[in-house]
Design an enzyme around this catalytic site. Sequence first.
Site, PDB file in Angstrom:
ATOM      1  N   SER A  10      19.753   0.023 -13.579  1.00  7.60           N
ATOM      2  CA  SER A  10      21.094  -0.269 -13.065  1.00  7.60           C
ATOM      3  C   SER A  10      22.021  -0.578 -14.231  1.00  7.60           C
ATOM      4  O   SER A  10      21.813  -1.547 -14.973  1.00  7.60           O
ATOM      5  CB  SER A  10      21.054  -1.476 -12.130  1.00  7.60           C
ATOM      6  OG  SER A  10      22.370  -1.980 -11.966  1.00  7.60           O
ATOM      7  N   HIS A  35      21.066   4.347 -12.054  1.00  8.49           N
ATOM      8  CA  HIS A  35      21.536   3.633 -10.862  1.00  8.49           C
ATOM      9  C   HIS A  35      22.929   3.056 -11.123  1.00  8.49           C
ATOM     10  O   HIS A  35      23.119   2.267 -12.047  1.00  8.49           O
ATOM     11  CB  HIS A  35      20.548   2.512 -10.526  1.00  8.49           C
ATOM     12  CG  HIS A  35      20.809   1.825  -9.227  1.00  8.49           C
ATOM     13  ND1 HIS A  35      20.392   2.330  -8.016  1.00  8.49           N
ATOM     14  CD2 HIS A  35      21.444   0.654  -8.935  1.00  8.49           C
ATOM     15  CE1 HIS A  35      20.738   1.512  -7.037  1.00  8.49           C
ATOM     16  NE2 HIS A  35      21.396   0.481  -7.573  1.00  8.49           N
ATOM     17  N   ASP A  37      25.954   0.918  -9.550  1.00  5.98           N
ATOM     18  CA  ASP A  37      26.314  -0.034  -8.497  1.00  5.98           C
ATOM     19  C   ASP A  37      27.822  -0.088  -8.336  1.00  5.98           C
ATOM     20  O   ASP A  37      28.531  -0.527  -9.241  1.00  5.98           O
ATOM     21  CB  ASP A  37      25.780  -1.424  -8.851  1.00  5.98           C
ATOM     22  CG  ASP A  37      24.277  -1.518  -8.660  1.00  5.98           C
ATOM     23  OD1 ASP A  37      23.802  -1.196  -7.551  1.00  5.98           O
ATOM     24  OD2 ASP A  37      23.571  -1.888  -9.625  1.00  5.98           O
ATOM     25  N   MET A  39      30.865  -1.684  -6.320  1.00  8.27           N
ATOM     26  CA  MET A  39      31.179  -2.867  -5.492  1.00  8.27           C
ATOM     27  C   MET A  39      32.691  -2.991  -5.342  1.00  8.27           C
ATOM     28  O   MET A  39      33.430  -2.722  -6.288  1.00  8.27           O
ATOM     29  CB  MET A  39      30.628  -4.122  -6.177  1.00  8.27           C
ATOM     30  CG  MET A  39      29.149  -4.042  -6.517  1.00  8.27           C
ATOM     31  SD  MET A  39      28.550  -5.610  -7.150  1.00  8.27           S
ATOM     32  CE  MET A  39      26.851  -5.160  -7.549  1.00  8.27           C
ATOM     33  N   HIS A  68      24.860   3.716  -5.652  1.00  9.69           N
ATOM     34  CA  HIS A  68      24.657   2.709  -4.608  1.00  9.69           C
ATOM     35  C   HIS A  68      26.019   2.133  -4.240  1.00  9.69           C
ATOM     36  O   HIS A  68      26.606   1.368  -5.007  1.00  9.69           O
ATOM     37  CB  HIS A  68      23.701   1.633  -5.166  1.00  9.69           C
ATOM     38  CG  HIS A  68      23.446   0.490  -4.255  1.00  9.69           C
ATOM     39  ND1 HIS A  68      22.841  -0.678  -4.686  1.00  9.69           N
ATOM     40  CD2 HIS A  68      23.696   0.320  -2.936  1.00  9.69           C
ATOM     41  CE1 HIS A  68      22.721  -1.516  -3.671  1.00  9.69           C
ATOM     42  NE2 HIS A  68      23.251  -0.938  -2.601  1.00  9.69           N
ATOM     43  N   MET A  70      28.355  -0.214  -2.399  1.00 17.48           N
ATOM     44  CA  MET A  70      28.501  -1.487  -1.689  1.00 17.48           C
ATOM     45  C   MET A  70      29.983  -1.650  -1.401  1.00 17.48           C
ATOM     46  O   MET A  70      30.666  -2.509  -1.969  1.00 17.48           O
ATOM     47  CB  MET A  70      27.937  -2.622  -2.557  1.00 17.48           C
ATOM     48  CG  MET A  70      26.416  -2.587  -2.647  1.00 17.48           C
ATOM     49  SD  MET A  70      25.747  -3.494  -4.059  1.00 17.48           S
ATOM     50  CE  MET A  70      25.851  -2.223  -5.325  1.00 17.48           C
ATOM     51  N   MET A 139      16.792  -3.787  -0.460  1.00 25.08           N
ATOM     52  CA  MET A 139      17.432  -4.785  -1.315  1.00 25.08           C
ATOM     53  C   MET A 139      16.541  -6.028  -1.357  1.00 25.08           C
ATOM     54  O   MET A 139      16.339  -6.686  -0.331  1.00 25.08           O
ATOM     55  CB  MET A 139      18.816  -5.165  -0.763  1.00 25.08           C
ATOM     56  CG  MET A 139      19.862  -4.064  -0.814  1.00 25.08           C
ATOM     57  SD  MET A 139      20.194  -3.414  -2.465  1.00 25.08           S
ATOM     58  CE  MET A 139      20.683  -4.892  -3.352  1.00 25.08           C
ATOM     59  N   ASP A 177      15.439  -2.657  -5.054  1.00 28.58           N
ATOM     60  CA  ASP A 177      16.574  -3.019  -5.917  1.00 28.58           C
ATOM     61  C   ASP A 177      16.809  -4.523  -5.889  1.00 28.58           C
ATOM     62  O   ASP A 177      17.130  -5.085  -4.842  1.00 28.58           O
ATOM     63  CB  ASP A 177      17.817  -2.269  -5.395  1.00 28.58           C
ATOM     64  CG  ASP A 177      19.055  -2.468  -6.262  1.00 28.58           C
ATOM     65  OD1 ASP A 177      18.967  -3.105  -7.323  1.00 28.58           O
ATOM     66  OD2 ASP A 177      20.119  -1.950  -5.859  1.00 28.58           O
TER      67      ASP A 177
END
Length: 217
Positions: A10, A35, A37, A39, A68, A70, A139, A177
């Site tokens: 990540s 990966h 992330d 957000m 990913h 979010m 998660m 994760d």
Amino acid sequence: MTQKTLISPSILSADFATLGAEIAAIDAAGADMIHVDVMDGHYVPNLTIGPAVIKALRPHSQKPFDVHLMISPVDPLLEDFANAGADIITVHPDAGPHTHRTLQAIKGLGLKAGIALNPGTPIDAIDYLMDDLDLILVMSVNPGYGGQSFIRSQLTKIKALRERIDAVGRDIILEVDGGVNPETAPLCRAAGATALVAGSAVFKGAGTYAENIKALR
Ligand code: DX5
Ligand code: ZN
């Protein structure tokens, strides 16, 4: 099942001032996927990067971008993430009203589709979605931040998902994760995970990136 464990570092724990070089470095160090992330400060309390940054990072590695999301709502931005170079897009079922439609939209863009289950989300969230999934992300921390501790109750969930995936016989990646490190990685693998996300353990671990990735396999 003997299968190589995929490692997806990540970049949340990378040096954001030199992200392109960081991605090239983990690629060279043996990462199987990258990966990313994303957000939005709304679905999760933290705020990170969006499609423009992902597009700028794309030339720095040929490895699949495991994105990913979010964010909520998620549907309006799927095409932007596809155009930015995502290979897999994983969404949270509670980030929008129509998870099945969202997965169809991701597949319609020619990408692999994943679903992420928060620690408190039961596995029945994937009932009726198995045919549409390429990846299930467990998660093992609450989403929002790197560097949190692994929540052990999620091992039971990983085992239950392993059984479900084996029962349908489809090639679905089972990814974990959050709080994955050399101590918790073997527990995840033993429970049936086939891919591990790790931020702190790769970028802030004791060794080189290659050593840190090797320690997770
Ligand atoms: C948390 C993110 C994770 C996180 C993992 O919301 O989805 O990918 O960055 O970080 P570590 O490995 O440090 O727990
Ligand atoms: Zn993540």
